[in-house]
Write an enzyme that holds these catalytic residues in place. Structure first.
Site, PDB file in Angstrom:
ATOM      1  N   ASP A 201       0.828  -1.216   0.000  1.00  0.00           N
ATOM      2  CA  ASP A 201       0.000   0.000   0.000  1.00  0.00           C
ATOM      3  C   ASP A 201       0.858   1.260   0.000  1.00  0.00           C
ATOM      4  OD1 ASP A 201      -2.305   1.471   0.038  1.00  0.00           O
ATOM      5  OD2 ASP A 201      -2.721   1.176   2.169  1.00  0.00           O
TER       6      ASP A 201
ATOM      7  N   HIS B   6       3.102   3.075  -8.831  1.00  0.00           N
ATOM      8  CA  HIS B   6       2.975   1.623  -9.071  1.00  0.00           C
ATOM      9  C   HIS B   6       4.248   1.106  -9.755  1.00  0.00           C
ATOM     10  CE1 HIS B   6      -1.066   1.847  -7.687  1.00  0.00           C
ATOM     11  NE2 HIS B   6      -1.563   2.425  -8.766  1.00  0.00           N
TER      12      HIS B   6
ATOM     13  N   LEU C  63      10.676 -21.023  -3.992  1.00  0.00           N
ATOM     14  CA  LEU C  63       9.592 -20.142  -3.515  1.00  0.00           C
ATOM     15  C   LEU C  63       8.360 -20.228  -4.417  1.00  0.00           C
ATOM     16  CD1 LEU C  63       8.675 -17.631  -1.739  1.00  0.00           C
ATOM     17  CD2 LEU C  63       9.610 -16.220  -3.581  1.00  0.00           C
TER      18      LEU C  63
END
Ligand code: FPP
Length: 236
Positions: free
Chosen positions: A12, A29, A123
């Site tokens: 955020d 972004h 991962l």
């Protein structure tokens, strides 16, 4: 150091980061993608098993078209550009959410990267796209109801484990640690069911400023937490 098996991040503050620099929200972004890269690299390097990122919520469709289109384009570019490095780092990509609502180029690009990384054993990177916790619970309930009607499952046999198997995160352990940046302290309709016993870590930093050392700091704080899952420390 006790490492979490599954870390989730609500990324955020991209808009505020851009605004503070007199730029459009998309600039924030774009800057946030570097933080994504650092989180993925660090998680892979440390041997964390799962990293889930809230990249686009069901509610984000309500943002101005120019921002939504820009974010979709950014996701396509990032996934396309980063897939070779995911493979190199043995990272397997998964996507959860209302994938059918995404533009065709996004679906195709993600589908390709998911297929290209399917054999990676390190991962597991889970991107939540057009995702919300309420959607996840409702789609699970609807699919369970359909299986009941068709006789695939028996009535009155619903327990937590069976319900879990219908969630979009089926087979993935619940997050041990949830990180949220930008000083906000809420879940914002992320994994409502899955966060039942997750440890929360709130950072004041805006997502584009949240880099490797901040991620490591969150992991260090997590390592010092005592998790009791509703039980007492000592059984006696
Ligand atoms: C929240 O900041 C961020 C998002 C809704 C999008 C997150 C997307 C990226 C970091 C882009 C790249 C992602 C990947 C996975 C490659 P905000 O816009 O809500 O910020 P604000 O609260 O300051 O307005």
């Amino acid at each position: 150091m006790s490492l979490p098996k599954h870390v989730s991040i609500i990324m955020d503050g991209n808009g505020r980061w851009a605004k503070a620099r007199g730029k459009e929200r998309l600039f924030g972004h774009q800057a946030g993608t570097e933080s994504v890269r650092q989180a993925v690299e660090t998680a892979a390097e440390l041997g964390i098993a799962y990293l889930s990122l809230f990249a686009f919520s069901s509610e984000n469709w309500g943002r101005p078209k120019v921002e939504v289109d820009g974010l979709m384009e950014l996701l396509v570019r990032a996934v396309h550009a980063e897939t070779p490095s995911l493979i190199e780092n043995n990272v397997k990509l998964l996507a959860i959410g209302e994938i059918s609502h995404l533009p065709v180029q996004v679906r195709e690009c993600f589908g390709q990267s998911v297929r290209d990384t399917a054999c990676c054993t390190g991962l597991q990177l889970i991107l939540a796209l057009s995702y919300s916790g309420t959607w996840d619970i409702l789609q699970a309930a609807n699919r369970y109801a359909a299986d009941l009607r068709s006789g695939k499952v028996e009535a009155n046999g619903l327990d937590a484990a069976l319900f879990e198997s219908y969630l979009s995160t089926s087979g993935i352990p619940h997050p041990d640690l949830l990180i949220r940046t930008s000083g906000e302290q809420r879940i914002s309709n992320f994994m409502l069911w899955q966060l039942a016993y997750t440890e929360f870590y709130f950072s004041q930093k805006l997502w584009p400023d949240f880099r490797r050392e901040d991620f490591l700091e969150a992991l260090e704080e997590y390592a010092g937490r005592e998790r009791r899952f509703g039980k007492t420390e000592n059984k006696q």
